[in-house]
Design an enzyme around this catalytic site. Sequence first.
Site, short mmCIF file in Angstrom:
data_model
loop_
_atom_site.label_atom_id
_atom_site.label_comp_id
_atom_site.label_asym_id
_atom_site.label_seq_id
_atom_site.Cartn_x
_atom_site.Cartn_y
_atom_site.Cartn_z
N ASN A 432 0.83 -1.19 0.00
CA ASN A 432 0.00 0.00 0.00
C ASN A 432 0.87 1.25 0.00
O ASN A 432 1.59 1.52 0.97
CB ASN A 432 -0.90 0.04 1.24
CG ASN A 432 -1.69 1.34 1.32
OD1 ASN A 432 -2.65 1.54 0.58
ND2 ASN A 432 -1.27 2.25 2.19
N GLU A 433 0.85 2.00 -1.09
CA GLU A 433 1.41 3.35 -1.26
C GLU A 433 2.92 3.43 -1.17
O GLU A 433 3.48 4.54 -1.18
CB GLU A 433 0.76 4.34 -0.27
CG GLU A 433 -0.72 4.50 -0.51
CD GLU A 433 -1.37 5.63 0.28
OE1 GLU A 433 -2.48 6.04 -0.09
OE2 GLU A 433 -0.76 6.11 1.25
N ASN A 434 3.62 2.31 -1.15
CA ASN A 434 5.08 2.40 -1.02
C ASN A 434 5.77 2.79 -2.33
O ASN A 434 6.77 3.50 -2.31
CB ASN A 434 5.64 1.07 -0.51
CG ASN A 434 5.16 0.76 0.90
OD1 ASN A 434 4.65 1.64 1.59
ND2 ASN A 434 5.29 -0.48 1.31
#
Length: 829
Positions: A432-434
């Site tokens: 998630n969102e890395n």
Amino acid sequence: MRTLTDLHSGWRLTLAEAAADTPERVRGASVEATVPGCVHTDLMAAGLLADPYLDRNEDQQRWVGDSDWRYATTLPVDGPAAPSTADRIDLVFDGLDTVAEIRLDGEPVGRTRNQHRGYRFDVTDRLAGGGAHELSVVLRAARRYAERVRDEVGERPGAYPEPLQYIRKTAANFGWDWGPSLLTAGIWRAVRLEHWSTARLARVRPQVRVVDGDTGEVVVHVEVERAGDPATELTVTARVGDVTGSATVPARATSATVRLRVPGVALWWPHDLGDQPRYELAVELAAAGVGLDTWRRRIGFRTVELRTAPDADGTPFAFVVNGREIFVRGANWIPDDCFLSRVDRPRYAARVRQAVDANITLLRVWGGGCYESDDFYDVCDELGVLVWQDFLFACAAYPEEEPLRGEVEAEARDNVVRLMPHPSLVLWNGNNENIWGFHDWDWQPVLAGRSWGWGYYSELLPAVLAELDPTRPYWPGSPYSGDPARHPNEQAHGNTHIWTIWNEVDYTAYRDWRPRFVSEFGFQGPPNWATLTRAIHDDPLLPDSPGMLAHQKAPDGTGKLARGMAPHLPEPRNTDDWHYLTQLNQARAVAVGIEHLRSLGPYCAGAVFWQLNDCWPVTSWAAVDGDGRRKPLWYAVRRAFAPRLLTVQPRPDGLAVVLVNDGGDTWSGDLEATRRDLGGEVLAKMSLPAVVEPGRPVTVVLSRDVAETADATAELLVVEFAGGRALWFFAEDRDLPLPTAPPQVRAAPAPDGVRLTVTARALLRDVVVQADRLDPSAEVDEQVVTLLPGESYTFTIRTSVAADDPRWGGAPVLRTVNDLRARAVDTVG
């Protein structure tokens, strides 16, 4: 035959090493421990810890997570540790949180460093002589361990200052913009002794496919662990219904494959498109006809594809189930409690049922949480809810060196194998969102070339899936555009997150986006009143009083709520007004986003809003608050996600009506659009027949005489089609001269409560019945209802409060935008 003995009783909890600020009342205390459970809940049960969900208690409880703790129990002489004829005795932990040292009679058995996997230890020699034995588990402070790893591997950036990326633990335990910082520790999943001889089923991997129409194929890969004579020949038998197959595990071998072809299978479908038939798969291990071990799961036959081949517009991101491309109507899922062992099957069932009832077809298990228990996925299987499963990486740069890399691979292998029987599971997602963070959050100068997780998402995780479960699609991240050279949140490619709306601009700007798929977007609102006042006891209770701010974790969250509301709604005069209006604004904002995204189908193939649920009582983006109550947002989502949607959308050539049909049948009827004054008089009208095929929205641009107005504050648009209705207001409520004529309200007894009929003498905007103000257990069948002059709506309320209670008739129980101008309500008995 393998025998299992749960070790869930007789545990005591004590401090092993106290943090400096640990209260004296806890030092030296020995309390009864619940297993599975955690330190926080045991201390609360013993009266040694105030509920961290209440008021500002969280702020004074950091010592719990910064201390070391010891669990201990005694295995009785005549119990599971009694002398055994088994070849092997294993001590099995399904989950330890997190940094643990296990001992038997003071001697080390093993160490763990990962909350997200199970552990098995051979204790045969330790228990062979019988007698009483002490089993102990010492849990070291997670933050301190993570900081040591950080010192070893080097600093990595992240969205939060805590060292969450240096330990394989639920990241949200360190605090998030909707959750408290509560660093848990405990034996959080089952623990047992297993006695077995000759061999056991170590791993069963059923790869389930559909071939030749209605023929199912199950390829069962079996790995065995041996004890005793390794030359023993073993037999593996697999069965689905009347179809049986067997394979031999030769002497000294440890694996076999059984292939079953099952004719005449019924397909498993999402709940809005069909049924959810499941079939028991039974696997047995035997030697010379003697049963040694069994494994059983319920499986479902369905196909799933993630369609990402580039097209003329970019890169699609579309789910295809059983050959049918679907529009995903989804919600993000976070852990339903900070203390994970408190979430049992009934609670999962209640929450997933709330998703189904809101017309949600997919839940995304977010990467800062946990791999949920099998109960969650079983319930999703049963209720027909698709599951998108993140691997557990969120909002941080993750080191790819040891001691983390080996743990990442081990947990991935454990959980891929554990979850692969579930037909509801349709996607594995890398993080998630890395990837977004690496591109946009100024990580690269800090990293200075060090690893940040890309090797996990691009190599390790897809390799594990290719080996263990090639039947499901994988995607490297959310958001991700499909090409590492392309910006990861490019809306024409792959899946997108939309957070500028909450953070920077008005929610009407959702309509400026044209994404292929949105896997996060949302808007905040407070929890329901009964939840809020159970948790916060500020006097006076204000939007910015200390307890309220402690339950608002988003940076400048209270300010963003005010700025997001100001362009649309009258200014609140007190906390009651603020509560109603902020909940209402949340519902409107998310509905605008959902309806816009659905109107773009099939170009846009999904809307997964943030978020379905909360883990504690908090002002957040959730549709269901921390006490399980449905907020007004939930009702707005139910309407916006209805399989058949009628919505008004601005288009370059004027206002348009978009008819969206996600059902299985054709939708047809006569479309009628009328421009009316606020008193209900029709000023202009157009009508035409329309036919809407499944999956193909129909857009009808309205004629100018209907779609345009000379006085935006005096008129509205009403569109009706096949029993549905959509409204469009040319001006915001704060600018409308909303009539002050109070509605007529009639409360009548109902079998389970009250029927509350509201009749509009004049235009009545967004009626909400806050029944939980009278009865915390009350439930209302509908909320956020706008009534045209002369219309009535009857709310059905499950409650123990009598119909003749006068409080049903007005604020703060019965709310409308109109009553921000006039509070008088005429109640008819």
